[in-house]
Design an enzyme around this catalytic site. Structure first.
Site, PDB file in Angstrom:
ATOM      1  N   ASP A 169      25.183  33.823  38.926  1.00 20.82           N
ATOM      2  CA  ASP A 169      25.888  32.542  39.070  1.00 20.82           C
ATOM      3  C   ASP A 169      24.969  31.509  39.705  1.00 20.82           C
ATOM      4  O   ASP A 169      24.943  30.347  39.304  1.00 20.82           O
ATOM      5  CB  ASP A 169      27.154  32.701  39.921  1.00 20.82           C
ATOM      6  CG  ASP A 169      28.176  33.626  39.295  1.00 20.82           C
ATOM      7  OD1 ASP A 169      28.227  33.718  38.061  1.00 20.82           O
ATOM      8  OD2 ASP A 169      28.929  34.263  40.056  1.00 20.82           O
TER       9      ASP A 169
ATOM     10  N   ARG B  63      31.040  24.017  42.245  1.00 13.12           N
ATOM     11  CA  ARG B  63      30.710  22.782  42.970  1.00 13.12           C
ATOM     12  C   ARG B  63      29.509  22.089  42.339  1.00 13.12           C
ATOM     13  O   ARG B  63      29.528  20.883  42.109  1.00 13.12           O
ATOM     14  CB  ARG B  63      30.425  23.087  44.442  1.00 13.12           C
ATOM     15  CG  ARG B  63      30.213  21.838  45.292  1.00 13.12           C
ATOM     16  CD  ARG B  63      29.822  22.174  46.716  1.00 13.12           C
ATOM     17  NE  ARG B  63      28.503  22.750  46.819  1.00 13.12           N
ATOM     18  CZ  ARG B  63      27.365  22.038  46.734  1.00 13.12           C
ATOM     19  NH1 ARG B  63      27.399  20.750  46.523  1.00 13.12           N
ATOM     20  NH2 ARG B  63      26.211  22.630  46.846  1.00 13.12           N
TER      21      ARG B  63
ATOM     22  N   ASP C 129      29.443  32.555  45.629  1.00 11.11           N
ATOM     23  CA  ASP C 129      28.549  32.135  44.549  1.00 11.11           C
ATOM     24  C   ASP C 129      29.330  31.421  43.444  1.00 11.11           C
ATOM     25  O   ASP C 129      28.858  30.448  42.861  1.00 11.11           O
ATOM     26  CB  ASP C 129      27.813  33.331  43.943  1.00 11.11           C
ATOM     27  CG  ASP C 129      26.912  34.035  44.936  1.00 11.11           C
ATOM     28  OD1 ASP C 129      26.578  33.432  45.968  1.00 11.11           O
ATOM     29  OD2 ASP C 129      26.549  35.202  44.682  1.00 11.11           O
TER      30      ASP C 129
ATOM     31  N   LYS D 269      35.932  39.238  30.002  1.00 11.29           N
ATOM     32  CA  LYS D 269      34.820  39.353  29.050  1.00 11.29           C
ATOM     33  C   LYS D 269      35.305  39.450  27.596  1.00 11.29           C
ATOM     34  O   LYS D 269      34.749  38.803  26.708  1.00 11.29           O
ATOM     35  CB  LYS D 269      33.931  40.539  29.402  1.00 11.29           C
ATOM     36  CG  LYS D 269      33.094  40.295  30.649  1.00 11.29           C
ATOM     37  CD  LYS D 269      32.124  41.420  30.881  1.00 11.29           C
ATOM     38  CE  LYS D 269      31.415  41.365  32.219  1.00 11.29           C
ATOM     39  NZ  LYS D 269      31.085  40.103  32.804  1.00 11.29           N
TER      40      LYS D 269
ATOM     41  N   THR E 260      25.365  35.078  32.176  1.00 12.86           N
ATOM     42  CA  THR E 260      25.065  36.078  33.193  1.00 12.86           C
ATOM     43  C   THR E 260      25.013  37.453  32.539  1.00 12.86           C
ATOM     44  O   THR E 260      25.638  37.694  31.503  1.00 12.86           O
ATOM     45  CB  THR E 260      26.113  36.037  34.317  1.00 12.86           C
ATOM     46  OG1 THR E 260      27.417  36.090  33.760  1.00 12.86           O
ATOM     47  CG2 THR E 260      25.958  34.785  35.163  1.00 12.86           C
ATOM     48  N   GLY E 261      24.241  38.350  33.136  1.00 10.76           N
ATOM     49  CA  GLY E 261      23.915  39.695  32.699  1.00 10.76           C
ATOM     50  C   GLY E 261      24.711  40.356  31.613  1.00 10.76           C
ATOM     51  O   GLY E 261      24.406  40.253  30.424  1.00 10.76           O
ATOM     52  N   THR E 262      25.739  41.071  32.000  1.00  6.92           N
ATOM     53  CA  THR E 262      26.519  41.872  31.065  1.00  6.92           C
ATOM     54  C   THR E 262      27.199  40.990  30.029  1.00  6.92           C
ATOM     55  O   THR E 262      27.244  41.341  28.845  1.00  6.92           O
ATOM     56  CB  THR E 262      27.574  42.699  31.826  1.00  6.92           C
ATOM     57  OG1 THR E 262      26.910  43.449  32.850  1.00  6.92           O
ATOM     58  CG2 THR E 262      28.302  43.648  30.905  1.00  6.92           C
ATOM     59  N   THR E 263      27.708  39.851  30.445  1.00  2.00           N
ATOM     60  CA  THR E 263      28.391  38.943  29.512  1.00  2.00           C
ATOM     61  C   THR E 263      27.445  38.529  28.391  1.00  2.00           C
ATOM     62  O   THR E 263      27.802  38.586  27.211  1.00  2.00           O
ATOM     63  CB  THR E 263      28.936  37.709  30.253  1.00  2.00           C
ATOM     64  OG1 THR E 263      29.807  38.141  31.298  1.00  2.00           O
ATOM     65  CG2 THR E 263      29.679  36.781  29.309  1.00  2.00           C
TER      66      THR E 263
ATOM     67  N   SER F 283      23.411  39.589  36.605  1.00  2.00           N
ATOM     68  CA  SER F 283      24.872  39.604  36.660  1.00  2.00           C
ATOM     69  C   SER F 283      25.304  38.722  37.829  1.00  2.00           C
ATOM     70  O   SER F 283      24.526  38.475  38.751  1.00  2.00           O
ATOM     71  CB  SER F 283      25.394  41.034  36.823  1.00  2.00           C
ATOM     72  OG  SER F 283      25.070  41.524  38.103  1.00  2.00           O
ATOM     73  N   GLY F 284      26.541  38.261  37.785  1.00  2.00           N
ATOM     74  CA  GLY F 284      27.044  37.355  38.818  1.00  2.00           C
ATOM     75  C   GLY F 284      26.850  37.860  40.238  1.00  2.00           C
ATOM     76  O   GLY F 284      26.283  37.159  41.075  1.00  2.00           O
TER      77      GLY F 284
ATOM     78  N   HIS G 128      34.136  36.945  34.193  1.00  2.00           N
ATOM     79  CA  HIS G 128      34.363  38.096  35.064  1.00  2.00           C
ATOM     80  C   HIS G 128      34.819  39.274  34.201  1.00  2.00           C
ATOM     81  O   HIS G 128      35.231  39.092  33.043  1.00  2.00           O
ATOM     82  CB  HIS G 128      35.397  37.761  36.122  1.00  2.00           C
ATOM     83  CG  HIS G 128      34.855  36.867  37.188  1.00  2.00           C
ATOM     84  ND1 HIS G 128      35.656  36.096  37.990  1.00  2.00           N
ATOM     85  CD2 HIS G 128      33.587  36.625  37.596  1.00  2.00           C
ATOM     86  CE1 HIS G 128      34.900  35.429  38.845  1.00  2.00           C
ATOM     87  NE2 HIS G 128      33.644  35.721  38.618  1.00  2.00           N
TER      88      HIS G 128
ATOM     89  N   ASP H 200      38.365  35.230  36.843  1.00  2.00           N
ATOM     90  CA  ASP H 200      39.650  35.916  36.953  1.00  2.00           C
ATOM     91  C   ASP H 200      40.353  35.486  38.238  1.00  2.00           C
ATOM     92  O   ASP H 200      39.962  35.899  39.330  1.00  2.00           O
ATOM     93  CB  ASP H 200      39.425  37.425  36.939  1.00  2.00           C
ATOM     94  CG  ASP H 200      40.711  38.212  36.786  1.00  2.00           C
ATOM     95  OD1 ASP H 200      41.797  37.642  37.007  1.00  2.00           O
ATOM     96  OD2 ASP H 200      40.625  39.405  36.453  1.00  2.00           O
TER      97      ASP H 200
ATOM     98  N   HIS I  59      31.407  38.208  45.004  1.00  2.00           N
ATOM     99  CA  HIS I  59      30.506  37.050  45.024  1.00  2.00           C
ATOM    100  C   HIS I  59      31.279  35.733  44.913  1.00  2.00           C
ATOM    101  O   HIS I  59      30.781  34.754  44.372  1.00  2.00           O
ATOM    102  CB  HIS I  59      29.459  37.182  43.910  1.00  2.00           C
ATOM    103  CG  HIS I  59      30.041  37.222  42.526  1.00  2.00           C
ATOM    104  ND1 HIS I  59      30.841  38.236  42.080  1.00  2.00           N
ATOM    105  CD2 HIS I  59      29.923  36.359  41.501  1.00  2.00           C
ATOM    106  CE1 HIS I  59      31.194  37.981  40.830  1.00  2.00           C
ATOM    107  NE2 HIS I  59      30.657  36.851  40.458  1.00  2.00           N
TER     108      HIS I  59
END
Length: 162
Positions: free
Chosen positions: A74, A110, A104, A26, A48-51, A68-69, A22, A94, A101
């Site tokens: 996710d 899970r 998600d 990051k 995920t995207g930006t990460t 991105s999430g 999150h 976080d 989201h």
């Protein structure tokens, strides 16, 4: 196989690792990847995207980026777990920040449990998992055979109705 209580899936020596963080986490994840760059370079990374983009820019490691999430990333990572294309996940979420989201995020956590995927939600766990002797060997995951479980539950339900 359909009647067995568990199904076993092999994780190869080269792990497919998902890296997710999150916004407030990051920098921590990038610093962790930088510290473990040599070890992680022997594995296949996605995120995920930006990460994913930031990790690639800061470390030079190739990281396949999904959305991105909040835009479904996710869920994409969760789908890759189901497909057997993610073996290990570092997900620094976080706990002090509400996320749009959150459902998600819960679904991803899970599905990681359902498919017996090691998932680190903090740096200490990530360090322990990365230092594990299993990181450089094959490993057989033990996944509950949900076909057998559902069949048993239907049978039990029918018996209870009688």
């Amino acid at each position: 196989m359909l009647k067995d209580d568990y199904i076993y899936f092999k994780i190869d020596k080269t792990k497919h690792i998902a890296l997710i963080a999150h916004d407030g986490k990051k920098k921590e994840l990038v610093a962790w990847v930088q510290r473990h760059k040599e070890e992680l370079s022997h594995h296949v990374l996605c995120g995920t995207g930006t990460t994913a983009r930031i990790i690639t820019e800061e470390t030079g490691l190739p990281v396949k980026a999904y959305n991105s999430g909040p835009l479904g990333g996710d869920q994409q990572i969760g789908a890759k777990i189901v497909e057997g294309k993610v073996d290990f996940c570092v997900f620094l979420w976080d706990p002090l920040e509400s996320q749009p989201h959150d459902p998600d995020v819960k679904a991803l956590l899970r599905i990681a449990v359902v498919y017996d995927i090691p998932i680190a939600n903090n740096l200490a766990t990530a360090d322990f998992l990365l230092a594990s002797s299993y990181m450089n060997t094959e490993y057989n995951r033990k996944v509950e055979n949900f076909h057998a479980t559902v069949t048993d539950r239907v049978k039990q339900f029918a018996e209870d109705k009688q």
